[in-house]
Write a protein that holds these residues in place. Sequence first.
Motif, PDB file in Angstrom:
ATOM      1  N   LYS A  31       0.921  -1.089   0.040  1.00 57.22           N
ATOM      2  CA  LYS A  31      -0.078   0.148   0.001  1.00 57.22           C
ATOM      3  C   LYS A  31       0.877   1.214  -0.317  1.00 57.22           C
ATOM      4  CE  LYS A  31      -4.023  -2.065   2.354  1.00 57.22           C
ATOM      5  NZ  LYS A  31      -4.755  -1.879   3.263  1.00 57.22           N
ATOM      6  N   ASP A  41      -6.990  -2.948   9.230  1.00 61.52           N
ATOM      7  CA  ASP A  41      -7.036  -2.519   7.926  1.00 61.52           C
ATOM      8  C   ASP A  41      -7.488  -1.065   8.044  1.00 61.52           C
ATOM      9  OD1 ASP A  41      -6.519  -4.984   6.947  1.00 61.52           O
ATOM     10  OD2 ASP A  41      -8.615  -5.303   6.475  1.00 61.52           O
ATOM     11  N   GLY A  42      -8.201  -0.582   9.015  1.00 58.14           N
ATOM     12  CA  GLY A  42      -8.543   0.917   8.803  1.00 58.14           C
ATOM     13  C   GLY A  42      -7.221   1.682   9.359  1.00 58.14           C
ATOM     14  N   ASP A  81      -4.880   2.049   6.419  1.00 55.26           N
ATOM     15  CA  ASP A  81      -5.812   3.154   5.486  1.00 55.26           C
ATOM     16  C   ASP A  81      -5.622   4.646   5.783  1.00 55.26           C
ATOM     17  OD1 ASP A  81      -6.470   0.795   4.057  1.00 55.26           O
ATOM     18  OD2 ASP A  81      -8.503   0.967   4.466  1.00 55.26           O
ATOM     19  N   VAL A  96      -1.889   5.577   5.110  1.00 58.20           N
ATOM     20  CA  VAL A  96      -1.716   5.772   3.791  1.00 58.20           C
ATOM     21  C   VAL A  96      -2.488   6.992   3.217  1.00 58.20           C
ATOM     22  CG1 VAL A  96      -2.228   4.717   1.468  1.00 58.20           C
ATOM     23  CG2 VAL A  96      -1.432   3.159   3.210  1.00 58.20           C
ATOM     24  N   ALA A  97      -3.543   7.164   3.664  1.00 59.18           N
ATOM     25  CA  ALA A  97      -4.473   8.597   3.631  1.00 59.18           C
ATOM     26  C   ALA A  97      -3.405   9.766   3.905  1.00 59.18           C
ATOM     27  CB  ALA A  97      -5.627   8.597   4.026  1.00 59.18           C
ATOM     28  N   LYS A 108      -0.312  10.230   2.110  1.00 60.30           N
ATOM     29  CA  LYS A 108      -0.881  10.585   0.531  1.00 60.30           C
ATOM     30  C   LYS A 108      -0.937  12.389   0.614  1.00 60.30           C
ATOM     31  CE  LYS A 108      -3.788   9.358  -3.186  1.00 60.30           C
ATOM     32  NZ  LYS A 108      -4.634   8.241  -3.439  1.00 60.30           N
TER      33      LYS A 108
END
Lengths: 448, 522, 125
Positions: free
Chosen positions: A366, A434-435, A438, A441-442, A445
């Motif tokens: 990811k 997973d949360g 994420d 990664v967010a 980004k």
Amino acid sequence: MRYLPLTDADRRDMLGVIGVKSVDELFRDVPLSARLGAKVAGLPDHLGELEVERAFQAYAAKNVSPSVAPFFIGAGAYRHHVPATVDYMIQRGEFLTSYTPYQPEITQGTLQYLFEFQTQVTLLTGMEVANASMYDGSTGTSEAVLMANRVTRRSKALLSGGLHPQYRRIIETTGHWQGFKAVSGKPDADGLEDLIAAVDKETSCVVVQNPSFFGHVRDFGKLAEACHAAGALLIVVVTEVVSLGLLKPPGEMGADIVVCEGQSIGNGLGFGGPYVGLFATKEKYMRQMPGRLVGETVDADGKRGFVLTLSTREQHIRREKATSNICTNAGLCALAFTVHLTLLGEAGFRRLSELNHGKASQLADKVAALPGVKLLNEGFFNEFTVSLPKAAAPVVEALAAKRILGGVPVSRLLPGDKSVENLLLLAATETATDGGMDALVAGLKEML
Amino acid sequence: MDRSQGRTGGIASGASTEAPTFTGNRALQIEEPLIFEMGQPGRTGVDLPEAPKVKDRLNGLRRAGEIGLPGLSEPQVVQHYTRLSQKNYAIDMGVYPLGSCTMKHNPRINEKVARLAGIGDLHPLQPQSTVQGALELIDRLAHWLKTLTGMPAVAMSPAAGAHGEMCGMMAIAAALEAKGERAQRKTVLAPESAHGTNPATAAALGFTVKPIPANEKGRVDLAALKAALGPDVAAIMLTNPNTCGLFESEIVEISKAVHDAGAYFYCDGANFNAIVGKVRPGDLGVDCMHINLHKTFSTPHGGGGPGAGPVVLSAALAPYAPYPWIVKDGETWRVAEDGAAVDGTPLGRLKAFHGQMGMFTRALAYIMSHGADGLKQVAEDAVLSANYVMAALKDTMTPAFDGPCMHEALFDDSFLKDTGVSTLDFAKAMIDEGYHPMTMYFPLVVHGAMLIEPTESQAKEDLDQFIAALKSLAARAKSGTAVEAFKAAPLYSPRRRLDETLAARKPVLRWRPSNNFKEAAE
Amino acid sequence: MADVKYTEEHEWISIEGDVGTIGISAYAQEQLGDVVFVDVPQAGRKVAKGESVAVVESVKAASDIYAPASGEVVEANAALADTPGEVNTDPTGKGWFFKMKLADKSELDGLMDQAAYEAFVKGLG
């Protein structure tokens, strides 16, 4: 005062038996100039349990707990789930409030679990013998170098650029003050370092780490051969002991001494300590090992029992000729390690290891998919290094402001080294969700 | 389950004659195998989800073959370690008079606060903005330690007393190096009564240890010390109160003489409990002193660790303190790590991360619970209790020195002379009476030494029973009729005397799948 | 008949030609108690008089063994690795530690003979 059983009446009676009028008479050997008339100035008086607890809750409230934030920090200490049984067991008073087992008749509990611990350590590392623990992995590594110097009667240690920078600093510090040479390789961010050519007849040992500080997983079999050909020892350091459920053990690579940070099994992060050092070697070097050893024997009735043994190596007998000055070790943390590893067993430990590798693998994919981000590792276990398009430290700070604990900027441990400025270490264990991934990664980004 | 594994040995003389039970158990004392003798494939004590299906990225280094770990269910693990726990003596069970170890009560609130979310679960490399409370906590403990000792600086990172000694002696070496005197000053003076870690530490740093004699009062012989001091001396390592449980009454003269000779004064703080809140080592001319948080400040001994050994430093040595330490910039806490621009010339780093935080938390909780008033009372009660034990036993046993002691009472074995009973036998007989023995054969300067440290944690009734038990044992020993019984003691403990010669001649340091212990024992 | 001499550190040396065999005396093993390990020097090692060349360990003590003379170690008693107890049961026989080629036999002149050593031990009380 709730912790002090003596009453004023008791104190008067006791002074009477002693034959003095006041307790201060018992302090008469203290020079007058150093006797404080009253209590030490500038410090508060005693508090009840409720007030104490509140004070610590206030300290805790000023920190960001990993249990409420997406968490991906490793670099020598790893967040794992510790079963409730472990914490219960180490809080049993018979373990918690016992001393070093110098009286084996009434400390078989401690001695037997340390014997189990020693056996577990040999199995994980693939080595022949292990001691009853060191303070932690970092100090244990420094002791391993000293041991290699004793065994080889040489005094030059080669330190891999993949070794944890703080471990390296400890060895350098020890070398400077205890009189041996520590030669360090450049930070090995890409995992391609080759130390074989550097091993010579003056080398006492080569110290490598697997997985390395940057997360690389490597086979050191060839390096071990080169060491042995030159009469040097290979020391393999493991800072993430869960990796040994999945990776070829250092013993099978030809390591002479293996040191692990055992924190990952049974011991919480605790802001850096106390942890537990695992220390294993070959049988032929047994008497050069530092630290305590538990051995099996029999009692006067012929029943199996355990004792501290080979203690003539230690400071209380050998004094200035001891193998190490170590006295206290990490007994209770070793118990936590042993109870947790016993709960896991063969199947559980392997699955835990797979789970870590799988989570980290998912995270790596990811993160590496983000524009400008490059994964530096071919092979890794549960931690890897990525190169960001900008300096990593401010990114980590910005993530923290969003309550995301997003790894360790390598520059924190190698300050001033421009070549590592953009590097970020990320770890994912079984606790990663997973949360959480994420969110990281967010966050990244947005920052890049 | 095969419980017959393990070393076989001949039944020694004095073997217990009680009737054996079918199981080998004796009521609450349960014979317990090793986990490796209990495991079954297919059993586990954890339930973990399946790992995500991913491509293996182990660089071809996947582990082949079994590790060999046994499989046990959770209830088996709980029973196993509970049974093992019942084979241990502990502070929670009673008087634990182990001299120089300060086995005091370990309050459980300390355990609770060390485990709070936001303290116990913090990662040492979290961004510093997310651990402000933790850094403040360490600084708060540092403040207490500096104030209680009257010293200007403290290095928090050493992991235990011996590690703290190493830190302190390195700081001395660093100060000498800065003055260009390290090559010249290679001698460290230490009394013969010193704890073994002192000479071990000094020797590791390349110093030659020269013993200084004690006088007939059990203190350093000042004249002999002055004679030994010279331009070759780096430091003196002195425990105060000393290992005989006595305060060095000429301590001020000693530190002056040491400093006049250009050397440093390392104080071993193992016995700080006797003077905490009553005397500040800084007022005695000390240059550095380690503090065993697991002694004076009650962090649990845990069967031999973990400990923590912060080192307080004088102004002369403070510039050499190792990384890391805590600084406050305005309202923000920061940890100075390697490479940080700092005042002074740090001697390096001794431990990863920031020290034994779990021990810091417990120690600070203990300190706050007592306060300045309570800590003073701790020292007074510890000294009072030791003197009470000594006074009550002075006609039965033989105190090694005259005059009051500090927090521990030292006896020699002359009361056992010609009885055939040794210090060891006497101590082992205490086990049958339900007590952990005192420290034996230490310090080395007293024949058959018995060092009793009751601490402040015991009620007078419990001290009285302990005293009565020792009187009874001494009377039995002197009666001359019980030598065999003493030699056979202990009888009622989970194990009787263990064969340490066998253990050392043929070391068996791990379990192996075959019954090779039997071969090893041959 | 070999010539046997003793040091004040309770070592004996038995001399045959220019080779000396070294061990510890019956008195020394008694003081140590059960011997559990002997660290013997490797053949070929050159040693100086007074140098620490071996270590004998019991459960509770460890003592250094010093070379009574200069020379080269020619053989060590490998059997002690398995049977250290022979130092207790046969200290002047099977319990020997190592043999060395003596560089200068006159270095042994100051050592005690059997009778002098026995008197020395008696004097220790």
